[in-house]
Design an enzyme around this catalytic site. Structure first.
Site: not given
Ligand code: ISL
Length: 553
Positions: A22, A24, A26, A30, A99, A202, A256, A329-330
């Site tokens: 990150d 910035n 928040d 990013d 992706d 995907d 995928e 990520h799954d």
């Protein structure tokens, strides 16, 4: 344009942008954050990045719900930031694959907004809209989707429903409509013209649906899957994308594929057919569940794991190309999974053995962010700490049904996708050095021992082990081309295989046992040791010991 097949030498690192870095402050990762960490990726040695979606999106499924395919989600940055990232990657010899999420859009995509607000909209037929039963009181079929519940959502008070295999905010596109395919070709060419090197596609095996739209015999999960997995026109559509887009660029595609057999895999990655270069097959990640349903938990068995991997190694040899992965990520983290230890002095040793066991198979290896430093599941205790739409849907279903609660309640948190989505642990500083403010999904302080800063300094860390594995892959052709053979296939503690190319042979020995184990290979005399997770070696293999040998070079 000739395809140079560069993906065969690629080592691909997956970035989940929300959780990588990150810049910035928040609380959300990013693109400038990614740029600031490219030297880290270079140091690790990877030469390609798969970037999870960064397109404009209401983020109902963390970007897998796209509302504008040609722009960047503002909190991640701008198109200019994206172009800068791409050029900084290319400067470092790192390619980028995007992706591509084209089975569905977001319900906030202008196409969908127009489609459902106006029956005469030119976009109406971009989606799959059918009349419900009983004057619209019941959905058109009994199909159920990936996040639980019906695949149909009623359009207001009308008698019509639209199809969504994922959340109701992710309406499925109607690939039968040639205009939809034209749009997708344009999107592909837009990014390829900008210089991206390919796509991770995907749920690509879901894009073609059987057109009967009839109910099926009810099943415990994914009712109707024969109508939407590997549908009748899938191959035609893929070939069309190849002919109209991929064939003009030196790019690669990895699809995928959910619930895909070896036969299906071969049909998708056969180079002659020009559809996809490789696919993600989940047969080995489903090793600790029943029927490919991750909630139906069962204990890990090494024999099952290695035999499933071996099936695809033998099955695709000289016929197609494999992708190699243990995390994404799954999936929950591999630490504490696949027979490894979550904590204690042997934990990293066991992750090294697991890492070596998949990294030297034939195919393109993928590393998911944080895997290389041994990040663990956060082990949150309450549902309120989880954010993923999937776990909340399933949690609500289990609360309503005693049967489902008894069946899956106990393991629900263990299999949550959020386990892989906590911020990348860069250092021991506040918020893991990921941000200066509380991240969108926080990690657990218990896990701070696994962080980049410490591991870069420690030559014995998992990071350095991955770095060495990458160096070996780059140095020896046998790792790319060699024929795979599984040895001692029934051995419950050891995963041993060879890769052979002419007189060159790689021998990979990985123990998954918590105690010393007899090494069944009688003589290692002709072999040279390339890498191990122990400094000293004995006749017996020590707990979780792995050794990578080579001969004939
Ligand atoms: O994550 C899963 C089960 O927990 C898988 O079934 C997953 O839904 C499936 O592999 C499809 O995943 C992909 O498409 C989804 C998105 O939510 C996932 O993040 C993505 O990887 C819908 O776009």
């Amino acid at each position: 344009m000739k395809h140079t097949l560069w993906y065969k030498d690629a080592i691909i690192y997956q970035i989940y942008p929300r959780s990588f870095c990150d810049a910035n402050n928040d609380g959300l990762g990013d693109i400038p954050g990614i740029i600031s960490k490219l030297d880290y990726l270079k140091e690790l040695g990877v030469n390609c990045v798969w970037l999870s979606p960064v397109y404009d999106s209401p983020q109902k499924d963390n970007g897998y719900d796209i509302s504008n395919y040609r722009d960047i989600y503002k909190p991640f940055g701008t198109l200019e930031d994206f172009k800068k990232m791409l050029s900084e990657m290319h400067k470092r010899g790192i390619r980028l694959i995007m992706d591509l999420v084209v089975n569905h859009t977001s319900n906030e995509h202008p196409w969908f907004k127009s489609a459902i607000s106006d029956k005469n909209s030119p976009y109406r037929d971009y989606y799959i809209i059918k009349k419900g039963k009983k004057n619209g009181k019941k959905p058109p079929t009994n199909w159920t989707g990936f996040f639980g519940g019906s695949t149909w959502e009623r359009i207001g008070e009308s008698d019509e429903y639209y199809l969504h295999l994922f959340t109701k905010e992710q309406p499925d596109l109607n690939w039968e409509n040639p205009k939809v395919r034209d749009e997708i070709v344009d999107i592909l060419r837009y990014w390829l013209d900008m210089g991206v090197d390919g796509f991770r596609c995907d749920v690509i095996t879901l894009i073609s649906k059987k057109q009967d739209f009839k109910s099926r015999f009810p099943t415990i999960a994914l009712c109707g899957k024969d109508a939407y997995v590997m549908g009748p026109k899938l191959h035609t559509y893929l070939r069309e994308l190849y002919d109209r887009a991929y064939s003009d660029y030196d790019c690669m595609t990895v699809g995928e594929s959910v619930l895909c057999s070896l036969k299906d895999t071969l049909s998708l990655v056969d180079p002659e057919r020009k559809e996809l270069d490789m696919i993600f097959n989940f047969s080995h990640t489903d090793v600790d569940n029943y029927l490919g349903v991750k909630y139906l938990y069962r204990d890990f068995k090494l024999t099952r794991f290695k035999n499933r991997l071996a099936k695809y190694q033998y099955g695709l040899y000289q016929k197609g190309w494999n992708s190699l992965f243990i995390e994404n990520h799954d999936q929950r983290r591999s630490v504490g999974r696949y027979g490894t230890l979550e904590r204690g002095p042997l934990s990293i040793t066991s992750s090294k053995s697991l890492g070596a066991s998949y990294f030297f198979l034939q195919g393109t290896p993928f590393i998911y962010q944080g895997q290389e430093i041994g990040m663990r599941n956060p082990s949150f205790k309450s549902i309120d700490e989880y954010q993923d739409v999937e776990i909340h849907n399933i949690y609500n279903m289990t609360k309503k049904s005693r049967f489902l609660n008894a069946l899956i309640g106990k393991h629900l948190f263990d299999v949550s996708r959020d386990n892989a989505r906590t911020p990348m642990q860069w250092s021991k500083q506040d918020y893991f050095g990921f941000s200066k403010v509380t991240p969108w999904l926080n990690g657990t302080l218990d896990n701070i021992d696994r962080n980049v800063e410490d591991e870069l300094k420690d030559n014995d860390s998992l990071f350095h082990f991955y770095k060495r594995m990458i160096e070996i892959r780059k140095k020896y052709k046998v790792v790319i081309e060699g024929k795979f053979d599984l040895l001692y296939k029934r051995n419950k503690d050891l995963f041993i295989y060879t890769r052979t190319l002419g007189k060159e042979q790689l021998l990979v020995i990985c123990s998954f046992a918590k105690k010393d184990t007899k090494c069944p290979i009688s003589s290692l005399d002709n072999y040279q040791l390339l890498l191990s997770n122990y400094q000293e070696h004995k006749d017996k293999l020590q707990p979780f010991e792995c050794r990578i040998y080579i001969k004939g070079v």
